[in-house]
Design a protein around this motif. Structure first.
Motif, PDB file in Angstrom:
ATOM      1  N   ARG A   6       0.832  -1.209   0.000  1.00 39.19           N
ATOM      2  CA  ARG A   6       0.000   0.000   0.000  1.00 39.19           C
ATOM      3  C   ARG A   6       0.870   1.263   0.000  1.00 39.19           C
ATOM      4  O   ARG A   6       0.591   2.210  -0.718  1.00 39.19           O
ATOM      5  N   ASP A   7       1.929   1.270   0.807  1.00 38.25           N
ATOM      6  CA  ASP A   7       2.716   2.484   1.007  1.00 38.25           C
ATOM      7  C   ASP A   7       3.922   2.600   0.091  1.00 38.25           C
ATOM      8  O   ASP A   7       4.549   3.650   0.054  1.00 38.25           O
ATOM      9  N   GLY A   8       4.258   1.547  -0.633  1.00 39.79           N
ATOM     10  CA  GLY A   8       5.469   1.563  -1.446  1.00 39.79           C
ATOM     11  C   GLY A   8       5.497   2.662  -2.488  1.00 39.79           C
ATOM     12  O   GLY A   8       6.514   3.304  -2.690  1.00 39.79           O
ATOM     13  N   LEU A   9       4.394   2.906  -3.121  1.00 40.86           N
ATOM     14  CA  LEU A   9       4.327   3.929  -4.162  1.00 40.86           C
ATOM     15  C   LEU A   9       3.634   5.205  -3.680  1.00 40.86           C
ATOM     16  O   LEU A   9       3.441   6.126  -4.468  1.00 40.86           O
ATOM     17  N   ARG A  10       3.283   5.256  -2.405  1.00 41.87           N
ATOM     18  CA  ARG A  10       2.535   6.400  -1.899  1.00 41.87           C
ATOM     19  C   ARG A  10       3.241   7.738  -2.141  1.00 41.87           C
ATOM     20  O   ARG A  10       2.605   8.672  -2.651  1.00 41.87           O
ATOM     21  N   PRO A  11       4.532   7.887  -1.823  1.00 43.69           N
ATOM     22  CA  PRO A  11       5.161   9.197  -2.074  1.00 43.69           C
ATOM     23  C   PRO A  11       5.116   9.584  -3.545  1.00 43.69           C
ATOM     24  O   PRO A  11       4.808  10.720  -3.890  1.00 43.69           O
ATOM     25  N   TRP A  12       5.396   8.632  -4.417  1.00 46.70           N
ATOM     26  CA  TRP A  12       5.392   8.911  -5.849  1.00 46.70           C
ATOM     27  C   TRP A  12       3.974   9.242  -6.321  1.00 46.70           C
ATOM     28  O   TRP A  12       3.760  10.177  -7.080  1.00 46.70           O
ATOM     29  N   ALA A  13       2.999   8.478  -5.852  1.00 52.52           N
ATOM     30  CA  ALA A  13       1.614   8.702  -6.257  1.00 52.52           C
ATOM     31  C   ALA A  13       1.112  10.059  -5.776  1.00 52.52           C
ATOM     32  O   ALA A  13       0.403  10.767  -6.508  1.00 52.52           O
ATOM     33  N   ARG A  14       1.493  10.441  -4.559  1.00 48.68           N
ATOM     34  CA  ARG A  14       1.081  11.759  -4.045  1.00 48.68           C
ATOM     35  C   ARG A  14       1.673  12.874  -4.893  1.00 48.68           C
ATOM     36  O   ARG A  14       1.009  13.866  -5.178  1.00 48.68           O
ATOM     37  N   LEU A  15       2.932  12.725  -5.295  1.00 43.92           N
ATOM     38  CA  LEU A  15       3.564  13.759  -6.111  1.00 43.92           C
ATOM     39  C   LEU A  15       2.953  13.808  -7.512  1.00 43.92           C
ATOM     40  O   LEU A  15       2.784  14.894  -8.079  1.00 43.92           O
ATOM     41  N   ALA A  16       2.628  12.659  -8.061  1.00 47.71           N
ATOM     42  CA  ALA A  16       1.965  12.639  -9.376  1.00 47.71           C
ATOM     43  C   ALA A  16       0.605  13.324  -9.286  1.00 47.71           C
ATOM     44  O   ALA A  16       0.228  14.100 -10.175  1.00 47.71           O
ATOM     45  N   GLU A  17      -0.118  13.046  -8.220  1.00 40.12           N
ATOM     46  CA  GLU A  17      -1.415  13.703  -8.034  1.00 40.12           C
ATOM     47  C   GLU A  17      -1.227  15.207  -7.831  1.00 40.12           C
ATOM     48  O   GLU A  17      -1.982  16.018  -8.373  1.00 40.12           O
ATOM     49  N   ALA A  18      -0.198  15.581  -7.058  1.00 37.65           N
ATOM     50  CA  ALA A  18       0.073  17.005  -6.828  1.00 37.65           C
ATOM     51  C   ALA A  18       0.377  17.712  -8.144  1.00 37.65           C
ATOM     52  O   ALA A  18      -0.055  18.846  -8.360  1.00 37.65           O
ATOM     53  N   ARG A  19       1.103  17.053  -9.023  1.00 38.08           N
ATOM     54  CA  ARG A  19       1.439  17.643 -10.326  1.00 38.08           C
ATOM     55  C   ARG A  19       0.158  17.909 -11.129  1.00 38.08           C
ATOM     56  O   ARG A  19      -0.006  18.968 -11.732  1.00 38.08           O
ATOM     57  N   ALA A  20      -0.748  16.956 -11.129  1.00 34.74           N
ATOM     58  CA  ALA A  20      -2.004  17.127 -11.859  1.00 34.74           C
ATOM     59  C   ALA A  20      -2.860  18.225 -11.224  1.00 34.74           C
ATOM     60  O   ALA A  20      -3.437  19.066 -11.937  1.00 34.74           O
TER      61      ALA A  20
END
Length: 180
Positions: free
Chosen positions: A10-24
């Motif tokens: 669940r948490d492995g990609l969380r930082p990357w996913a949050r940043l991708a969402e922030a970019r959008a």
């Protein structure tokens, strides 16, 4: 599946996913800001409400959430600083518009250079992309490290199976001898 494994998945990609969402979300906020200026600059307009909602979401997405690794903290600060400059430009542009200095507001919104929305947004978005790439690099490094540590494990079940086959064969040998 253990709780540790589920948490890692669940948490492995969380930082990357949050940043991708922030970019959008940041791109949508910048577009909303332009629409606000062109279509409806009244306080409380739909574009203002939308922009405020998007920036509130960005505040949440960019907040350090205890998952930031030590090498990424400086890059995370660069993202936060870029976001602060973008917000400062936005406040200045809105103030210029509200006080009737439309020409100055147009320059803040459209002109390229430090202290202008397009440049500071570009710098902020670039910092987001760089931090996202760094998070992905860390994930790849840690995945490769885990794969290397598990390199010998496929041989273990094969060895156990071979040992079990030998024990079964050794146990059956006396029974086969009875039929001779």
């Amino acid at each position: 599946m253990s709780a540790t494994y589920r948490g890692a998945a669940r948490d492995g990609l969380r930082p990357w996913a949050r940043l991708a969402e922030a970019r959008a979300v940041a791109a949508e906020a910048a577009a909303t800001e332009g629409r606000w200026f062109v279509y409806d600059t009244r306080p409380g307009s739909a574009a203002v409400s939308r922009f405020e909602g998007l920036t509130a979401r960005l505040d949440t997405l960019l907040a350090p959430d205890g998952y930031s690794y030590a090498p990424g903290r400086a890059a995370h600060r660069a993202v936060r600083d870029g976001y602060a400059r973008f917000r400062d430009d936005d406040r200045r542009m809105r103030e210029e518009q509200a006080t009737g200095r439309t020409d100055a507001a147009v320059l803040t919104l459209t002109e390229l250079g430090r202290g202008r929305l397009p440049f500071d947004f570009w710098e902020f978005a670039g910092a987001l992309d760089a931090l996202s790439a760094r998070h992905l690099e860390v994930l790849e490094e840690r995945t490769a490290s885990a794969r290397d540590r598990l390199a010998g494990w496929p041989a273990v079940p094969a060895g156990v199976l071979a040992g079990a086959a030998l024990l079964v064969g050794a146990g059956l040998r006396p029974r086969f001898a009875e039929y001779r």
